[in-house]
Design an enzyme around this catalytic site. Structure first.
Site, PDB file in Angstrom:
ATOM      1  N   SER A  99      -9.579   2.428   2.650  1.00  0.00           N
ATOM      2  CA  SER A  99      -8.968   3.234   2.142  1.00  0.00           C
ATOM      3  C   SER A  99      -7.751   2.239   1.211  1.00  0.00           C
ATOM      4  CB  SER A  99      -8.101   3.647   2.856  1.00  0.00           C
ATOM      5  OG  SER A  99      -7.509   3.498   3.655  1.00  0.00           O
ATOM      6  N   SER A 134      -9.706  -0.349   6.513  1.00  0.00           N
ATOM      7  CA  SER A 134      -9.508  -0.014   5.842  1.00  0.00           C
ATOM      8  C   SER A 134      -8.322  -1.342   5.434  1.00  0.00           C
ATOM      9  CB  SER A 134      -8.019   0.993   5.463  1.00  0.00           C
ATOM     10  OG  SER A 134      -8.491   2.572   6.128  1.00  0.00           O
ATOM     11  N   LYS A 168       0.873  -1.565   0.007  1.00  0.00           N
ATOM     12  CA  LYS A 168      -0.080  -0.132   0.572  1.00  0.00           C
ATOM     13  C   LYS A 168       1.038   1.200   0.188  1.00  0.00           C
ATOM     14  CE  LYS A 168      -3.553   1.598   2.742  1.00  0.00           C
ATOM     15  NZ  LYS A 168      -4.968   1.854   3.932  1.00  0.00           N
TER      16      LYS A 168
END
Lengths: 507, 503
Positions: free
Chosen positions: B155, B179, B80
Site C-alpha cells: 500500500s 506494504s 505515509k
C-alpha cells in the site's frame, strides 16, 4: 400492587425461581481505563475526552494499572480465583455512544472467576451466592435524546457525551441462584446491598445506585417444582428474561416480584416465556420487552490486539489480599456491639439497609440510639410513604447528626425537629439553616409563656379545678393549648411548671 | 551544490555540516522537484510547503547560531498518509476521512519533529493500506517512476515512488503484509519493516493491529538505518511497544559495508523460490545469492513448510481485525457524513457505503464473516494456529541460520489496471512478505538489479529474528555495497528521466 404480591406467592407455590444478577461497578480511579482523562461525574459534556476515549483514528488504549488493582481486590473480596493471564477482547457493535464501535471488555478470560459471597438476610439467615466471574470493561458514553418524549423514538436529535466513555467498570456475574422460594426477591436485594457495601468498604467505588455508579441487571426464570420425591436439580431451567437497569435496591425486589408474577401467569396459561431483554420502569413498577434474545446480537468477540494480557504476579495478589476489609457481616457484628443495639433492633436496621447510614451518622456526632431513632423512625416512615430507599432520601447522615444536636442542646423539641427535617427534605438546606429560616425555636421566655398559660387557664376553668383537686395529669390539656397557641415552639417542661405553680400545686 | 535531489540523507547531513548547503535549499529542492514531476507520479496526497520551509528555516537558524542539532536535522522527509499529523490533512487514502484534520501527532511524527526533520507532505496509499498497487487509493493511483504505466507497489506506493522520483531522500511507510517491502522492491528503493513493537503504532491509523508496523523507506540501506534510529524506541502510549533499547542499526550497516559477511549464515527459503516467480526475478535473486557467498556468507537452503498456509491465514486475520478497526468510521465524531435524514443506522450505512472503496468493503465483509459466531473457531481460530506454526518454522530456521532471504515479491511492477479486478492475484504479490508480519519478525527489501525481460527493478528480502533488526542492516549494507560497486552507482541512477526533467 396486592394482586401482584398474591400472584408472586401463588406462583412460587408451583415454580422454583432461578435468578442471576449482573452488577456493574463503576471504579473511582483518578483516570479512565485506557487513557489519562479524568474519571469524574458531572463535568460539562465532552470535556473529559481525548483521542483515545473518542476513538479517533490512530489512537491506542493502554490499561490503567489502578483499575486492574481495584478489580483484583474486588475479586478477592468476592472469594474469586485470579487468572494468571487474562486477555481483553473486543465486543463489536455499532452505537453512537460507543466511540470505537467496539467495547473493550473481557470475554472468555475474566481476571476474577469462581467465587462466593455470604449474604446475611434481615432475620440473620446467611445465604451463599456463587460468583461466576468479575471482569473489567470500559463504559460507553451517554446519549441524550432531545425532543419528543425524551426517548430515542420520535426525538428531534440526539446528543452524545463521551465523558463517561472509557470509565472503568467491573461486571460481577452471579452463578444461577435457585431454591430461594418466597425469599428470592429479598435475597436478590440483599446480594446487591452486600456488593455495594463491599465496594464501599474496599474504597474502589462510591457504589451510588442513583448516580449509576452501581447498576444491576436481573435475570429471572421459572421452572416447575419437582414435587414430593422429585429431584429439583433434574429439572432444567426455563427461558429467562434479563431486566436491565434496575437501579435501586427497592427496584430489585419489585422487578423480581413483577417478573415472577408475569412469567408465572404466562406459564400457568400454557404460554411460553420469551428469552429477552426487558426494561424496568420505576414509575409503573413493571418491565416491558426490549430486543429479543432469540435474534441475539453477534458481538464477534476476538482478543484485543492493542493490549497485552493482564498478568498479575502471585506476590502482588497476596499484597492486595492483605488490604481487604472485613466482610460486611463481620462489620455488622462489630457495629452492633459498639452501638449496643438489641438483636431485633439490629435486624431492622439491616433489613432497612441502614447500617452504613447509621455508621455515617454516628461518625458525624450523633449517638447510636439517636441515629437509629431518626433513620428507623421518622425517615423510614417518609421513605416508605414516598417509595424510596433511605439512602436515596435527600438528607445526609451529617444533616441527621446536626438535627439530633439541635434537640440535645434544647434548641428544638421533637416536633420542631421534625419540621426542620421536613425543610431539609424539601431542599431548604441543613436542619440548622431551616430552623433559622423558618424561625423554629423553643420559646422559653417566662413572661410570654405565663401570659399564654393564664389565657389557657382562663378559657378552661374546669381544668384548673381538676389540677387543684390533685389530678395533675389534667395539666396536659393546658400544655396542649399553650403549644397550639405558640405554634408548637413552647418549651413544654417550662409550660408545665408554670401551670402547676399557677394552680398552687408542686410538680 | 548541484543535483540536490540525488543526495542521500547522509550526503545532505554532510553538506549541512560542511556549510555547502542549507536545509532550506534541500527543502526547496524537494518542493521544486515535486512541482515538476508529481503531477505525473502522484506520490503525494498533500504537500506542506509552508510547514516544511518553516521547519527548515528554524534548523538553519539554529545551525548558524552554533546550536547542537540532531543528526538528521534539516533533512526533508515524506510521511505515509496513514500516520496522523496535527493540523495536516490525514486520510489513509480514504474518502471517508476527506477533510479530517487530526488534533494530534502520531508518536513517529513527534519523533520526526523532535529530530528537526521538515515534513514535506503526506504520501499516497491504498485505502486504509489495503492493496499492493495504490490503485485502491480513494484519490487515484500513484505511478511507478520507472514506468508511469506501472504500479509503484502498495500500500505504500506513494512513499516508495517519492524516493524513486527523487522528490525526497527519506520517507515513512507502514507494513502490514508487505506494504513497505513490496513497493521498495518494485521501485528500486530500500524499505524496512522493523520487529513488531519496535516502532510505536500510536497515531498510525490501524489496518490490522497485530500485524501493522511502521518503518523507514530510503534509497540506501545506510539512510534507512539513520531514519530507523529516529523513529524506533519504546512508547508508553502503545501497549505493544517493545521496552528494550533500539538495536544499533547504523553501526550494523557500517560494519556490513566495511567488513563483509564472513561467517554469517544465510538461509534461502525453499518455499519462496521457483514456481510462480518471474524468471528475471529468479535470475537476479540467484546472482545476489552468489554475491552473498562471495562476501563470505555461508548460504544454505532452509524449508519453512507452514508458509504454504500463510496467505490464507493472513487473509483471515487481517480482515477480522480490520473489520473491527474500521467500525469507528461511522459519521458520528469525524470524517464523512452522508445524512439522508433517516435513523442513525441509515446514516452510518449510507456514510460507509459512500466513503469506503470496494477493496475495503470486501475485507470488512470477509472479516465480519470470519469473526461471526459459529465460524470463529474454523476461521479466526485456525488462522491463529497457522500463525503459531509459522512462528515455529521461523524459530527452527533461525536455529540453523542468522538471516533468511527470498525474492521480495514474485514479479516486477505490473501494469496499472492489470490486477485491480482480480483480488486473488493481487493478494499473491505479498506471498513472500506476509510470513514476517504473521511472526512479528523484521524484514528488509533492497534492490538487486533489473529483470532482463522488462528492465524493471527486482528486490531481495532479508529476514531476521525478532529484536535483532541490526542483522538486516549488516547483511543489506554488505550486499548493497557489492552491487553498487558492480553497477557503478545505485540502481536508481539507471531510472529513466521523468517528464523529461533531469534530476
Amino acid at each position: 400492587m396486592s394482586a401482584t404480591t398474591d400472584s408472586y406467592e401463588e406462583v412460587l407455590e408451583r415454580f422454583d425461581p432461578v435468578f442471576g444478577i449482573e452488577v456493574h461497578v463503576e471504579l473511582n480511579t483518578q483516570t479512565k481505563l485506557f487513557c489519562g482523562c479524568a474519571n469524574g461525574f458531572g463535568a460539562e459534556p465532552n470535556t473529559q475526552v481525548c483521542p483515545v476515549c473518542l476513538g479517533l483514528p490512530g489512537s491506542l488504549p493502554v490499561t490503567n494499572a489502578k483499575a486492574v488493582e481495584s478489580a483484583i481486590r474486588l475479586g478477592l473480596a468476592l472469594g474469586c480465583s485470579i487468572r494468571e493471564s487474562s486477555r481483553f477482547a473486543r465486543k463489536n457493535y455499532f452505537y453512537p455512544d460507543l466511540a470505537k464501535d467496539y467495547q473493550i471488555s473481557q470475554y472468555d478470560e475474566p481476571t476474577c472467576y469462581d467465587g462466593a459471597i455470604d449474604v446475611i438476610l434481615g432475620d440473620g439467615t446467611t445465604v451463599t451466592i456463587g460468583i461466576e466471574r468479575a471482569h473489567i470493561e470500559e463504559d460507553a458514553g451517554k446519549n441524550t435524546h432531545v425532543g419528543g418524549t425524551g426517548g430515542i423514538q420520535g426525538a428531534d436529535y440526539s446528543l452524545v457525551d463521551y465523558n463517561r466513555g472509557g470509565v472503568p467498570l467491573v461486571e460481577i456475574v452471579t452463578k444461577p441462584v435457585t431454591g430461594m422460594g418466597l425469599r428470592t426477591a429479598e435475597v436478590a436485594r440483599a446480594y446487591v446491598a452486600t456488593i455495594r457495601d463491599i465496594v464501599k468498604a474496599l474504597g474502589i467505588s462510591d457504589g451510588r445506585m442513583e448516580q449509576g455508579s452501581l447498576r444491576a441487571d436481573v435475570n429471572l426464570s421459572l421452572r416447575p417444582q419437582a414435587g414430593p420425591g422429585g429431584d429439583q436439580n433434574e429439572i432444567p431451567f426455563g427461558k429467562r428474561s434479563e431486566t436491565k437497569n434496575v437501579n435501586s435496591l427497592r427496584a430489585i425486589e419489585k422487578a423480581i416480584h413483577f417478573e415472577v408474577a408475569r412469567q408465572g401467569a404466562l406459564l400457568s396459561a400454557g404460554k411460553a416465556v420469551t428469552q429477552e431483554t426487558r426494561h424496568w420502569h420505576e414509575d409503573t413498577n413493571s418491565t416491558t420487552p426490549g430486543r429479543s434474545k432469540e435474534e441475539a446480537d453477534d458481538y464477534r468477540y476476538f482478543p484485543e490486539p492493542d493490549l497485552m494480557p493482564v498478568e498479575p504476579t502471585e506476590e502482588w495478589i497476596e499484597e492486595l489480599r492483605a488490604t481487604l476489609p472485613e466482610h460486611p457481616g463481620v462489620i455488622r457484628a462489630r457495629l452492633q456491639a459498639e452501638w449496643g443495639f438489641a438483636d431485633l433492633e439490629m435486624r431492622d436496621v439491616v433489613a432497612a439497609d441502614a447500617v452504613g447510614i447509621i455508621e455515617d451518622t454516628v461518625a458525624a456526632g450523633a449517638s447510636p440510639q439517636a441515629a437509629r431513632k431518626w433513620w428507623m423512625g421518622e425517615l423510614a416512615r417518609i421513605a416508605n410513604e414516598t417509595g424510596t430507599d433511605l439512602a436515596d432520601l435527600p438528607v445526609t447522615p451529617e444533616d441527621v447528626a446536626e438535627l439530633q444536636d439541635l434537640v440535645a442542646s434544647g434548641a428544638l423539641n421533637d416536633k420542631l425537629a421534625r419540621q426542620a427535617l421536613a425543610g431539609t427534605l424539601a431542599g431548604e438546606g441543613s436542619p440548622r439553616a431551616v430552623a433559622e429560616a423558618r424561625g423554629l425555636a423553643i420559646v422559653s421566655d417566662g413572661a410570654a409563656l405565663e401570659s399564654a398559660v393564664d389565657a389557657a387557664l382562663a378559657s378552661q376553668p374546669d381544668v384548673l379545678a381538676k389540677i387543684q383537686d390533685g389530678k395533675v395529669q389534667a395539666a396536659g390539656a393546658i400544655v396542649g393549648a399553650v403549644m397550639k397557641a405558640t405554634g408548637g415552639q413552647a418549651d413544654a417542661a417550662l409550660v408545665r411548671a408554670i401551670i402547676l405553680r399557677r394552680a398552687g400545686v408542686e410538680g | 551544490m548541484r543535483n540536490l535531489n540525488r543526495l542521500t540523507a547522509q550526503a545532505m547531513v554532510d553538506a549541512f555540516s560542511s556549510g555547502k548547503m542549507t536545509s532550506v535549499q534541500a527543502t526547496e529542492a524537494a518542493l521544486d522537484r515535486i512541482a515538476q514531476v508529481d503531477g505525473a507520479v502522484h506520490a503525494f496526497l498533500h504537500v506542506d510547503a509552508e510547514g516544511a520551509l518553516e521547519a527548515a528555516e528554524a534548523v538553519d537558524k539554529d545551525r548558524a547560531a552554533g546550536k547542537s542539532l540532531p543528526l538528521l536535522a534539516g533533512v526533508p522527509v515524506a510521511v505515509k498518509d496513514v500516520l496522523v499529523t496535527k493540523g495536516l490533512p490525514t486520510t489513509a487514502g480514504s474518502r471517508i476521512l476527506e477533510g479530517w484534520m487530526p488534533p494530534y501527532d502520531a508518536t513517529v511524527v513527534e519523533r520526526l519533529k523532535a529530530a528537526r526533520m521538515p515534513i514535506i507532505g503526506k504520501t499516497n496509499m491504498d485505502e486504509f493500506a489495503m492493496g499492493s498497487s495504490t490503485e485502491h487509493s480513494g484519490y487515484g493511483p500513484t505511478h511507478n517512476p520507472w514506468d508511469l504505466d506501472r504500479i509503484p507497489g502498495g500500500s505504500g506506493g506513494g512513499s516508495a515512488a517519492s524516493l524513486a522520483a527523487f522528490e525526497v531522500p527519506l520517507a515513512i511507510g507502514s507494513d502490514t503484509g508487505g506494504s513497505i517491502r513490496q513497493p521498495a522492491a518494485v521501485t528500486g528503493t530500500v524499505g524496512v519493516k522493523p520487529t513488531y513493537g519496535a516502532v510505536s503504532r500510536y497515531g498510525v491509523i490501524a489496518l490490522a493491529s497485530s500485524l501493522d508496523q511502521v518503518g523507514p523507506c530510503a534509497r540506501t540501506v545506510h539512510d534507512a538505518a539513520l531514519l530507523h534510529e529516529v523513529i524506533a524506541g519504546h512508547d508508553p502510549r502503545d501497549a505493544t511497544s517493545l521496552p528494550e533499547a533500539v538495536p544499533p542499526v547504523v553501526t550494523a550497516a557500517n560494519r556490513g559495508r566495511q567488513d563483509g559477511l564472513e561467517g554469517v549464515r544465510v538461509g534461502v527459503i525453499k518455499e519462496l523460490t521457483g514456481e510462480g516467480f518471474q524468471s528475471g526475478v529468479r535470475q537476479r535473486f540467484e546472482e545476489a545469492i552468489h554475491q552473498l557467498s562471495s562476501l563470505g556468507a555461508k548460504v544454505t537452503e532452509v524449508s519453512c513448510p507452514s508458509f504454504a498456509y500463510a496467505l490464507a491465514a493472513y487473509y483471515l486475520i487481517l480482515p477480522s481485525e480490520a473489520s473491527s478497526n474500521l467500525a469507528k468510521y461511522d459519521s458520528v465524531r469525524f470524517g464523512l457524513r452522508v445524512d439522508d435524514g433517516g435513523t442513525i443506522e441509515r446514516v452510518m450505512g449510507a456514510t460507509r457505503a459512500a466513503g469506503f472503496g470496494d477493496e475495503v468493503k470486501r475485507r470488512i465483509i470477509l472479516g465480519t464473516y470470519a469473526l461471526s459466531a459459529g465460524y470463529y473457531d474454523a476461521y479466526y481460530g485456525s488462522a491463529q494456529k497457522v500463525r503459531t506454526l509459522i512462528q515455529r518454522d521461523f524459530g527452527e530456521a533461525f536455529g540453523a541460520v542468522d538471516v533468511l532471504v527470498s525474492p521480495t515479491c514474485p514479479t516486477t511492477a505490473f501494469r496499472l489496471g492489470e490486477q485491480v479486478d482480480d483480488p486473488l492475484t493481487m493478494y499473491l504479490n505479498d506471498i513472500a512478505t506476509i510470513p514476517a508480519n504473521l511472526a512479528g519478525i523484521p524484514g528488509m527489501s533492497l534492490p538487486i538489479g533489473l529483470a532482463p525481460e522488462d528492465g524493471l527493478p527486482v528486490g531481495l528480502q532479508i529476514l531476521a529474528p525478532a529484536r535483532v533488526d541490526d542483522r538486516l542492516y549488516r547483511v543489506g549494507a554488505a550486499l548493497e555495497g557489492a552491487l553498487v560497486d558492480v553497477w557503478a552507482g545505485t540502481l536508481l541512477t539507471q531510472a529513466p528521466p521523468l517528464e523529461g526533467v533531469p534530476v
